[in-house]
Design a protein around this motif. Structure first.
Motif, short mmCIF file in Angstrom:
data_model
loop_
_atom_site.label_atom_id
_atom_site.label_comp_id
_atom_site.label_asym_id
_atom_site.label_seq_id
_atom_site.Cartn_x
_atom_site.Cartn_y
_atom_site.Cartn_z
N LYS A 17 1.43 11.50 -10.35
CA LYS A 17 0.76 12.82 -10.32
C LYS A 17 1.78 13.93 -10.56
O LYS A 17 1.50 14.88 -11.29
CB LYS A 17 0.05 13.03 -8.99
N ALA A 65 2.35 1.67 -3.44
CA ALA A 65 1.32 2.12 -4.38
C ALA A 65 1.06 3.62 -4.21
O ALA A 65 0.91 4.34 -5.20
CB ALA A 65 0.04 1.32 -4.18
N GLU A 66 1.02 4.08 -2.96
CA GLU A 66 0.82 5.51 -2.70
C GLU A 66 1.98 6.33 -3.27
O GLU A 66 1.76 7.38 -3.88
CB GLU A 66 0.69 5.77 -1.20
N GLU A 67 3.20 5.85 -3.06
CA GLU A 67 4.36 6.57 -3.57
C GLU A 67 4.36 6.60 -5.10
O GLU A 67 4.66 7.62 -5.71
CB GLU A 67 5.65 5.91 -3.07
N LYS A 68 3.99 5.49 -5.70
CA LYS A 68 3.94 5.41 -7.16
C LYS A 68 2.88 6.36 -7.71
O LYS A 68 3.10 7.05 -8.70
CB LYS A 68 3.64 3.97 -7.59
N GLU A 69 1.73 6.40 -7.05
CA GLU A 69 0.65 7.30 -7.47
C GLU A 69 1.08 8.76 -7.33
O GLU A 69 0.83 9.58 -8.21
CB GLU A 69 -0.60 7.04 -6.64
N ALA A 70 1.77 9.08 -6.24
CA ALA A 70 2.25 10.45 -6.03
C ALA A 70 3.27 10.82 -7.11
O ALA A 70 3.23 11.94 -7.65
CB ALA A 70 2.86 10.59 -4.65
N ALA A 105 0.84 -1.21 0.00
CA ALA A 105 0.00 0.00 0.00
C ALA A 105 0.87 1.25 0.00
O ALA A 105 0.59 2.21 -0.73
CB ALA A 105 -0.92 0.00 1.22
N LYS A 106 1.94 1.23 0.78
CA LYS A 106 2.84 2.38 0.83
C LYS A 106 3.51 2.60 -0.53
O LYS A 106 3.59 3.73 -1.02
CB LYS A 106 3.91 2.15 1.90
#
Length: 105
Positions: free
Chosen positions: A72, A64-69, A61-62
């Motif tokens: 963006k 995935a969040e970093e990848k999404e950031a 999850a961490k």
């Protein structure tokens, strides 16, 4: 019954059925802590696979969040670059139009 069979069911020494948990429960009550089967199983190493799974899910999850950031940020950067390029093109076309008009006059 023999003496050996009686000792097996002694909740203070037996290690079968729920006796180990009951000893853990007694320790928790003495310490004023809340008793939980999950915590007891974690403490005795019986949930190592579950703990490893929870840690891997949290890590995924961490990541995935970093990848999404990062995605963006890349999109925002590309948008800014396109806006800058568009402004530059508009300025050049305006400049060339005004140069053409002044050359005609």
């Amino acid at each position: 019954m023999s003496e050996n069979n009686l000792n097996r069911s002694n909740p203070e020494t037996a290690n079968h059925h729920w006796f180990p948990f009951l000893r853990y429960k007694k320790e928790c009550e003495a310490a004023g802590k809340e008793t939980s089967i999950n915590e007891w199983m974690r403490a005795t190493g019986q949930l190592d696979a579950k703990i490893a799974h929870e840690e891997s899910v949290a890590l995924a999850a961490k990541l995935a969040e970093e990848k999404e950031a990062d995605a963006k940020k890349a999109i925002e950067k590309e948008t800014e670059e396109r806006k800058t390029a568009l402004k530059k093109d508009m300025q050049q076309s305006t400049k060339s139009i005004s140069e053409n008009e002044s050359a005609k006059n």
